[in-house]
Design a protein around this motif. Sequence first.
Motif, short mmCIF file in Angstrom:
data_model
loop_
_atom_site.label_atom_id
_atom_site.label_comp_id
_atom_site.label_asym_id
_atom_site.label_seq_id
_atom_site.Cartn_x
_atom_site.Cartn_y
_atom_site.Cartn_z
N ALA A 1 0.83 -1.20 0.00
CA ALA A 1 0.00 0.00 0.00
C ALA A 1 0.87 1.26 0.00
CB ALA A 1 -0.93 0.00 1.21
N LYS A 2 1.91 1.25 0.84
CA LYS A 2 2.81 2.41 0.89
C LYS A 2 3.56 2.58 -0.43
CE LYS A 2 3.56 2.53 5.87
NZ LYS A 2 4.52 2.38 6.96
N LEU A 3 3.93 1.47 -1.05
CA LEU A 3 4.63 1.53 -2.33
C LEU A 3 3.72 2.13 -3.40
CD1 LEU A 3 7.31 0.80 -3.68
CD2 LEU A 3 6.32 -1.43 -4.24
N LYS A 4 2.46 1.70 -3.42
CA LYS A 4 1.51 2.26 -4.38
C LYS A 4 1.30 3.75 -4.11
CE LYS A 4 -0.95 -2.02 -5.34
NZ LYS A 4 -2.20 -2.78 -5.17
N ALA A 5 1.19 4.10 -2.83
CA ALA A 5 1.01 5.51 -2.47
C ALA A 5 2.24 6.32 -2.87
CB ALA A 5 0.74 5.65 -0.97
N ALA A 6 3.42 5.74 -2.67
CA ALA A 6 4.65 6.45 -3.05
C ALA A 6 4.72 6.62 -4.56
CB ALA A 6 5.87 5.67 -2.55
N ASP A 7 4.32 5.60 -5.31
CA ASP A 7 4.29 5.72 -6.77
C ASP A 7 3.33 6.81 -7.20
OD1 ASP A 7 6.16 3.73 -7.12
OD2 ASP A 7 4.69 2.15 -7.54
N LYS A 8 2.16 6.82 -6.57
CA LYS A 8 1.16 7.85 -6.91
C LYS A 8 1.69 9.24 -6.55
CE LYS A 8 -3.67 9.04 -6.13
NZ LYS A 8 -4.90 8.70 -5.38
N GLU A 9 2.30 9.35 -5.38
CA GLU A 9 2.86 10.64 -4.95
C GLU A 9 3.98 11.10 -5.88
OE1 GLU A 9 5.10 12.53 -1.06
OE2 GLU A 9 3.87 10.74 -0.81
N ALA A 10 4.82 10.14 -6.29
CA ALA A 10 5.91 10.48 -7.21
C ALA A 10 5.34 10.96 -8.55
CB ALA A 10 6.80 9.26 -7.43
N GLU A 11 4.28 10.32 -9.01
CA GLU A 11 3.65 10.73 -10.27
C GLU A 11 3.05 12.12 -10.13
OE1 GLU A 11 2.92 10.73 -14.10
OE2 GLU A 11 3.95 9.08 -13.10
N GLU A 12 2.43 12.39 -8.98
CA GLU A 12 1.87 13.72 -8.74
C GLU A 12 2.98 14.78 -8.70
OE1 GLU A 12 -0.41 13.49 -5.16
OE2 GLU A 12 -1.98 12.26 -6.08
N ILE A 13 4.08 14.45 -8.04
CA ILE A 13 5.20 15.39 -7.96
C ILE A 13 5.76 15.66 -9.35
CG2 ILE A 13 7.59 15.64 -7.16
CD1 ILE A 13 6.71 14.18 -4.59
N LEU A 14 5.92 14.60 -10.14
CA LEU A 14 6.42 14.78 -11.51
C LEU A 14 5.45 15.60 -12.35
CD1 LEU A 14 7.88 11.23 -12.27
CD2 LEU A 14 9.15 13.35 -11.95
N SER A 15 4.16 15.34 -12.20
CA SER A 15 3.15 16.10 -12.94
C SER A 15 3.20 17.57 -12.54
CB SER A 15 1.76 15.51 -12.67
OG SER A 15 0.77 16.27 -13.31
N GLU A 16 3.29 17.81 -11.24
CA GLU A 16 3.37 19.20 -10.76
C GLU A 16 4.65 19.87 -11.27
OE1 GLU A 16 1.99 22.54 -8.95
OE2 GLU A 16 0.94 20.63 -9.08
N GLY A 17 5.75 19.11 -11.28
CA GLY A 17 7.02 19.64 -11.79
C GLY A 17 6.91 19.99 -13.27
N ARG A 18 6.24 19.12 -14.03
CA ARG A 18 6.06 19.41 -15.47
C ARG A 18 5.24 20.68 -15.66
NH1 ARG A 18 4.56 13.65 -15.75
NH2 ARG A 18 6.48 12.52 -16.17
N LYS A 19 4.15 20.81 -14.87
CA LYS A 19 3.32 22.01 -14.98
C LYS A 19 4.13 23.26 -14.65
CE LYS A 19 -1.04 19.72 -13.84
NZ LYS A 19 -2.08 19.58 -12.81
N LYS A 20 4.91 23.19 -13.57
CA LYS A 20 5.74 24.34 -13.20
C LYS A 20 6.77 24.65 -14.28
CE LYS A 20 5.36 23.98 -8.18
NZ LYS A 20 6.08 23.73 -6.92
#
Length: 193
Positions: free
Chosen positions: A93-112
């Motif tokens: 569960a933590k690994l899936k959450a970390a993957d999701k969080e990493a994807e969100e961070i990357l998406s936010e980084g791309r937007k910025k």
Amino acid sequence: MNGLFTVCSNLAFLEAEAEPKMEGYIFGLTPQLLLDALILLLAVGFMFVLLSYLLFNPARDMLTKRREKIAKEMEEAAQEKADAEKFKAEYDAKLKAADKEAEEILSEGRKKALKREDEIVNEAKAEATRIMERASREIELEKNKMKDEVKQEMVAVAAVMAGKFVASSLDQEKQAQLIDEALDEMGDDTWRS
């Protein structure tokens, strides 16, 4: 050798006399045999009790303790297995959450990054416009400066020519009058453009 044969025959005779007569007894049960069987039975019983006390009970206790220890270890192993499965589920569960969080961070980084790219492009365009305007002003100033220099050169050449011409033919009053007339003929528009 004769002596050896005599000893053997004497032994055989003694054995034959030592055997009791079995006539009149059922299956050869004599009181001595029954007494021997009873003593043997008591000795076996005593040995059983003694061995039971000394060997069998400690062996039973050891086996009971071993059985309890194995049961306890099996319970602990089952508990540890359940805990391990629980930790594995949490880890997944933590690994899936970390993957999701990493994807969100990357998406936010791309937007910025895209936003910053637009800002940089707009800043560059504005800077280019400012540079072009400044260059245009500098070109205009250089043009005006060159016009002024050309006018000054024309005046200087005209003055030198007029001076040579007048020096040869006119006096100073006449020279001043000719210069004024030349300037009037050229007009103010010549000097302004």
